[in-house]
Enzyme design. Structure first.
Site, PDB file in Angstrom:
ATOM      1  N   HIS A 107       0.830  -1.202   0.000  1.00  0.00           N
ATOM      2  CA  HIS A 107       0.000   0.000   0.000  1.00  0.00           C
ATOM      3  C   HIS A 107       0.867   1.256   0.000  1.00  0.00           C
ATOM      4  CE1 HIS A 107      -2.834  -3.018   1.598  1.00  0.00           C
ATOM      5  NE2 HIS A 107      -3.781  -2.250   1.072  1.00  0.00           N
ATOM      6  N   ASP A 178      -4.655  -6.125  -7.701  1.00  0.00           N
ATOM      7  CA  ASP A 178      -4.841  -5.448  -6.428  1.00  0.00           C
ATOM      8  C   ASP A 178      -5.148  -3.983  -6.756  1.00  0.00           C
ATOM      9  OD1 ASP A 178      -4.998  -5.053  -3.702  1.00  0.00           O
ATOM     10  OD2 ASP A 178      -3.042  -5.913  -3.263  1.00  0.00           O
TER      11      ASP A 178
END
Length: 252
Positions: A107, A178
């Site tokens: 992230h 993702d």
């Protein structure tokens, strides 16, 4: 579902479930999770995490994994996946080609897997091979740098997405990225270029692009210019529609 909706019962995280002696309750939990998804009119659950948590410094997989043993992770992930899919919800194993032995959160930055192909086959790819054999309908590509496979980020890599997952491992289900706004993939390219690169790598479902309309327009321009083919777009759309039909989403 309780990860997003507080109204639903909370199940233990995968690491806690990994303390169980066998996978029978995992299968039943998969069915229960599927029933909750159906009540919320959700058709896909982005689970199970099949990453092997063999790095104690991992800041993002951690308790999301069933553990550090490849056999247990694989057996429990298969039971969870079968429970969901037997109850009519599409399961999605992640994060291909394996996010367990990293110490960086994708992230926030780009993790690296500095291992050779022999090691990747024996650890990281091990549960994914089994999930494919067991019939998982969807696999999520993580944002990882795996030099033994390609110099490009895994989610933007044709050799990893199409060459390894689709062709070598024989996965014929849906491939999803993702989230494409994560820093592990979005730090050095405009959002619409990230989306196009993931699409060209072979990903069929482009999750959470930073700029949706710009991304659509960029792919359209690529098709109109001949950079990408309309036939390939049609193939992917048909595949999505076929999966929707298989799971009853197109029933009146």
């Amino acid at each position: 579902p309780s990860m997003r909706f507080a109204e639903f019962p909370f199940f233990p995280q995968q690491m806690q479930l990994g303390a169980l002696q066998d996978d029978s309750l995992i299968y039943e939990m998969g069915k229960a999770v599927a029933q909750q998804c159906q009540m919320a009119n959700i058709h896909i659950n982005f689970a199970p995490v099949v990453d092997i948590n063999n790095n104690p410094q991992n800041p993002v997989i951690n308790t999301r994994s069933f553990g550090e043993n490849r056999e247990k992770v694989t057996a429990f992930a298969n039971a969870y996946m079968r429970g969901m899919q037997d109850a009519g919800i599409i399961a999605c194993s992640k994060h291909f080609p394996g996010h367990g032995d990293t110490d960086v959160d994708s992230h926030k930055s780009l993790p690296t897997l500095p291992f050779d192909r022999t090691r990747l086959d024996s650890i990281e790819l091990y549960p994914f091979r089994s999930q494919i054999q067991q019939g998982v309908k969807m696999i999520m590509i993580g944002h990882l740098l795996v030099p033994a496979l390609d110099k490009e980020t895994s989610s933007l890599s044709y050799p990893i997405v199409t060459g390894l997952l689709r062709e070598e491992l024989g996965f014929d289900g849906l491939i999803v990225s993702d989230a494409l706004m994560m820093k592990g993939v979005s730090a050095n390219l405009p959002p619409e270029e990230v989306t196009l690169a993931a699409y060209k790598a072979g990903i069929e479902l482009l999750l959470n692009p930073g700029k949706v309309q710009k991304s659509i327009d960029r792919i359209q321009r690529a098709i109109e210019s001949g950079e990408c083919s309309i036939e390939e777009l049609d193939r992917r759309v048909r595949k999505v529609l076929h999966t929707k039909a298989e799971f009853g989403m197109l029933d009146s």
